[in-house]
Design a protein around this motif. Structure first.
Motif, mmCIF file in Angstrom:
data_model
loop_
_atom_site.group_PDB
_atom_site.id
_atom_site.type_symbol
_atom_site.label_atom_id
_atom_site.label_comp_id
_atom_site.label_asym_id
_atom_site.label_seq_id
_atom_site.Cartn_x
_atom_site.Cartn_y
_atom_site.Cartn_z
ATOM 1 N N LEU A 188 1.118 -0.763 -0.019
ATOM 2 C CA LEU A 188 0.025 0.137 -0.571
ATOM 3 C C LEU A 188 1.822 1.408 0.303
ATOM 4 N N PRO A 189 0.225 2.300 -0.448
ATOM 5 C CA PRO A 189 1.278 3.946 -0.327
ATOM 6 C C PRO A 189 1.326 4.119 1.016
ATOM 7 N N ALA A 190 2.322 4.507 1.163
ATOM 8 C CA ALA A 190 2.486 5.558 2.708
ATOM 9 C C ALA A 190 1.440 6.998 2.643
ATOM 10 N N GLN A 191 1.089 7.304 3.573
ATOM 11 C CA GLN A 191 -0.290 8.275 3.830
ATOM 12 C C GLN A 191 -1.249 7.362 3.444
ATOM 13 N N LEU B 104 1.994 5.567 8.529
ATOM 14 C CA LEU B 104 -0.105 5.740 8.270
ATOM 15 C C LEU B 104 0.055 6.845 8.720
ATOM 16 N N MET B 105 -1.429 7.468 8.455
ATOM 17 C CA MET B 105 -2.281 8.331 9.088
ATOM 18 C C MET B 105 -3.362 8.059 9.474
ATOM 19 N N PRO B 106 -4.348 8.693 10.291
ATOM 20 C CA PRO B 106 -5.145 8.704 10.686
ATOM 21 C C PRO B 106 -6.072 8.729 10.336
ATOM 22 N N VAL B 107 -7.558 8.165 10.788
ATOM 23 C CA VAL B 107 -8.813 8.528 9.713
ATOM 24 C C VAL B 107 -9.694 9.347 10.728
ATOM 25 N N ALA C 28 -9.139 11.878 12.569
ATOM 26 C CA ALA C 28 -8.771 12.811 12.966
ATOM 27 C C ALA C 28 -7.834 13.928 11.805
ATOM 28 N N LYS C 29 -8.169 15.358 11.541
ATOM 29 C CA LYS C 29 -7.136 15.587 10.336
ATOM 30 C C LYS C 29 -5.849 16.120 11.369
ATOM 31 N N VAL C 30 -4.975 15.476 10.874
ATOM 32 C CA VAL C 30 -3.639 15.828 11.796
ATOM 33 C C VAL C 30 -2.455 16.488 10.683
ATOM 34 N N SER C 31 -1.421 16.930 10.983
ATOM 35 C CA SER C 31 0.091 17.554 10.283
ATOM 36 C C SER C 31 1.101 16.126 10.189
ATOM 37 N N PRO C 32 0.666 15.775 9.169
ATOM 38 C CA PRO C 32 2.092 14.963 9.326
ATOM 39 C C PRO C 32 2.912 14.843 10.070
ATOM 40 N N ASN C 33 3.352 16.058 10.331
ATOM 41 C CA ASN C 33 4.582 17.016 11.352
ATOM 42 C C ASN C 33 4.507 16.609 12.098
ATOM 43 N N ASP C 34 2.963 16.203 12.617
ATOM 44 C CA ASP C 34 2.238 16.319 14.364
ATOM 45 C C ASP C 34 2.947 14.855 14.333
ATOM 46 N N TYR D 256 -3.561 8.490 17.077
ATOM 47 C CA TYR D 256 -4.500 8.484 16.649
ATOM 48 C C TYR D 256 -4.642 6.607 15.722
ATOM 49 N N VAL D 257 -3.166 7.373 14.932
ATOM 50 C CA VAL D 257 -3.158 5.939 14.584
ATOM 51 C C VAL D 257 -3.239 4.383 15.012
ATOM 52 N N SER D 258 -2.001 4.774 16.110
ATOM 53 C CA SER D 258 -1.712 3.294 16.814
ATOM 54 C C SER D 258 -3.640 3.010 17.880
ATOM 55 N N GLU D 259 -4.093 4.066 17.924
ATOM 56 C CA GLU D 259 -5.799 3.347 18.750
ATOM 57 C C GLU D 259 -6.067 3.134 17.869
ATOM 58 N N GLU D 260 -6.502 3.147 16.248
ATOM 59 C CA GLU D 260 -7.234 2.628 15.598
ATOM 60 C C GLU D 260 -7.112 1.861 14.870
ATOM 61 N N LEU D 261 -5.322 0.990 15.644
ATOM 62 C CA LEU D 261 -4.732 -0.043 14.462
ATOM 63 C C LEU D 261 -5.144 -1.082 15.440
ATOM 64 N N ARG D 262 -4.888 -0.497 16.398
ATOM 65 C CA ARG D 262 -5.401 -1.020 17.867
ATOM 66 C C ARG D 262 -7.116 -1.658 18.212
ATOM 67 N N ASN D 263 -8.035 -0.642 18.240
ATOM 68 C CA ASN D 263 -9.495 -1.457 17.562
ATOM 69 C C ASN D 263 -9.381 -2.311 16.670
ATOM 70 N N LEU D 264 -8.432 -1.897 15.163
ATOM 71 C CA LEU D 264 -9.022 -2.825 14.055
ATOM 72 C C LEU D 264 -8.343 -4.584 14.790
ATOM 73 N N ALA D 265 -7.558 -4.933 15.118
ATOM 74 C CA ALA D 265 -7.065 -5.646 16.191
ATOM 75 C C ALA D 265 -7.986 -6.278 16.946
ATOM 76 N N LYS D 266 -8.871 -5.109 17.406
ATOM 77 C CA LYS D 266 -9.801 -6.705 18.647
ATOM 78 C C LYS D 266 -10.707 -6.488 17.668
ATOM 79 N N GLU D 267 -11.598 -5.505 16.813
ATOM 80 C CA GLU D 267 -12.969 -5.476 15.935
ATOM 81 C C GLU D 267 -12.968 -7.387 14.978
#
Length: 479
Positions: free
Chosen positions: A258-261, A293-296, A298-304, A311-322
């Motif tokens: 998959l492409p970066a971002q 990866l980028m979060p879904v 929230a809109k966040v700058s790649p520099n932050d 957000y990305v780690s929370e979404e990944l963990r939620n996906l693992a549980k789902e």
């Protein structure tokens, strides 16, 4: 369930909550005054504000005086009435929230903002009252423990030392992160664990946002066939034969680039499509790697990096549980970790946000010299399921095939440590055994001299056999 929640039904909801405060408390987690008709909304807001501030329901006279809305008492209510109220109020709330989400999504779609739409709809659909009362701790301890180990999982990593540190391995629904510096072998560690799981019969997907699908697969070829990539290029037919033979005894494995971002929705959509098209289950997902990866949500700058990775780690963990899968990803160590041999949370790129979310975090410590000696070290930086934080394990690394194996092994598993050199092989095979018929080792005794040897005035004797040497000695005596 009712199809139409008109003004009279909404009014009845408010009147029943005022009649029995317990009913309001039971629906408080989904109660939203914005869901009521505009004429009843002021009364609904007073109920919420008064109960939040004073921890009690307002009087009908208070509501009438402050809002002009008159709510009548509802006498002779019984348990059946309140069961009806709970079911209908849940359906009413879900319907109103979904309708509002659809209207808001239309505005976002016109602006070209597609990513928040799914979350809005999903949150509205998932609205429900709390009906699961959790686990009764004392009710059935055996069933409770078996449920954790059988369904939740501890799945062996294929490295006995790491399994012991984690009390059995990784669990489904958890997020596991391997952190390392540039060139430390984050991808190699993940590929090796994936191969270990495949050989256990598990099926999975390796999603790469950095390397190509072909290179990722070629590295796995080397690990699986015990051949270097140079040898693979010279003998592709043998490689193909070995891979196909192993495939018969392994789980299914898919490598996807998959492409970066990309974001979690891209990964979720791919996994769903893969399962639909192939009908194959997914036991594990490897994502190479989290920082790309980028979060879904929230809109966040790649520099932050701190907020983005949170957000990305929370979404990944939620996906693992789902999906109830084994989830492994990697992360970059920052520049302050380059010269360090002991890693801590300050060395993680982007800060501690991803560590707070992850269930297990490991640091990869290696160097060019260590790789040449065939060594890898894994340091446990965080673990929710064990007390292994701060512990280290040493692994064996084959520089030709890129295969990482357990150096220490596990007693009784039949694991044999690879010999690092010819001398090591000789030492391993050389054994001193006692004489036959003697069960015990004889005691040590000092060596005794020969009969013609005097310990006080030792003499050197030699038996000269060469005629030429005798001739030379004779010439020395004459001179």
């Amino acid at each position: 369930m009712l199809k139409d929640y008109g003004l009279d039904v909404q009014r009845l909801f408010l009147e029943m909550m005022l009649e029995d405060a317990t009913s309001y408390v039971r629906v408080q987690n989904i109660y939203n005054p914005q869901n009521f008709d505009r004429s009843l909304r002021p009364a609904a807001e007073v109920i919420k504000e008064h109960s939040d501030k004073h921890k009690t329901m307002p009087d009908r006279m208070q509501i009438s005086a402050t809002t002009g809305v008159k709510l009548a008492p509802v006498p002779d209510l019984n348990e059946g009435h309140f069961d009806w109220f709970m079911g209908e109020f849940e359906a009413f709330t879900r319907r109103q929230e979904l309708e509002r989400a659809i209207l808001k999504s239309a505005d976002l779609l016109e602006k070209g903002e597609f990513e928040p739409v799914e979350k809005l709809i999903k949150d509205a659909v998932q609205i429900s009252l709390t009906k699961d009362m959790g686990t009764d701790y004392f009710a059935d301890p055996k069933a409770r423990i078996e449920k954790y180990f059988n369904s939740g999982g501890q799945v062996s990593t294929g490295w006995p030392q790491l399994d012991r540190l984690l009390y059995g391995g990784f669990s489904r629904g958890e997020l596991n992160i391997f952190a390392g510096g540039s060139g430390s072998g984050k991808s190699l560690v993940m590929m090796n664990i994936a191969l270990n799981w495949l050989q256990q019969g598990l099926s999975g997907v390796y999603i790469t946002l950095e390397l190509s699908e072909e290179l990722t697969s070629l590295r796995t070829d080397a690990m699986l066939t015990n051949m270097s990539t140079k040898d693979i290029r010279k003998d592709i037919d043998t490689t193909e034969l070995k891979v196909k033979l192993v495939a018969k005894k392994s789980g299914n494995y898919q490598v996807k680039g998959l492409p970066a971002q990309s974001n979690i929705n891209d990964i979720r959509a791919y996994l769903k499509e893969y399962q639909i098209q192939t009908g194959k289950k997914v036991d594990f997902v490897m994502i190479d790697y989290l920082d790309l990866l980028m979060p879904v949500s929230a809109k966040v700058s790649p520099n932050d990096l701190f907020v983005k990775d949170k957000y990305v780690s929370e979404e990944l963990r939620n996906l693992a549980k789902e999906l109830a899968v084994l989830m492994v990803t990697a992360s970059q160590l920052n520049r302050s970790a380059v010269e360090e041999i002991e890693f801590d949370h300050s060395h993680i790129s982007g800060g501690i946000s991803k560590i707070n979310t992850a269930d297990n975090v490991f640091g990869i410590f290696t160097s060019r010299a260590m790789k040449e000696r065939g060594k890898y070290q894994i340091q446990c930086m965080k673990s929710r399921s064990s007390t292994g934080v701060g512990q280290k394990i040493d692994l064996e690394y084959n520089i030709e095939t890129m295969r990482i194996t357990d150096e220490g092994g596990d007693e009784g598993t039949g694991y044999n440590k690879p010999q690092s050199s010819i001398m090591d092989s000789i030492k391993a095979r050389s054994q001193v055994k006692p004489a036959e018929g003697d069960a015990s080792t004889p005691p040590w005794e000092r060596a005794k001299p020969r009969e013609d040897f005097d310990l006080e005035t030792p003499k050197v004797t030699a038996d000269v056999q060469s005629a030429k040497l005798k001739q030379l000695l004779g010439q020395i005596k004459q001179s």
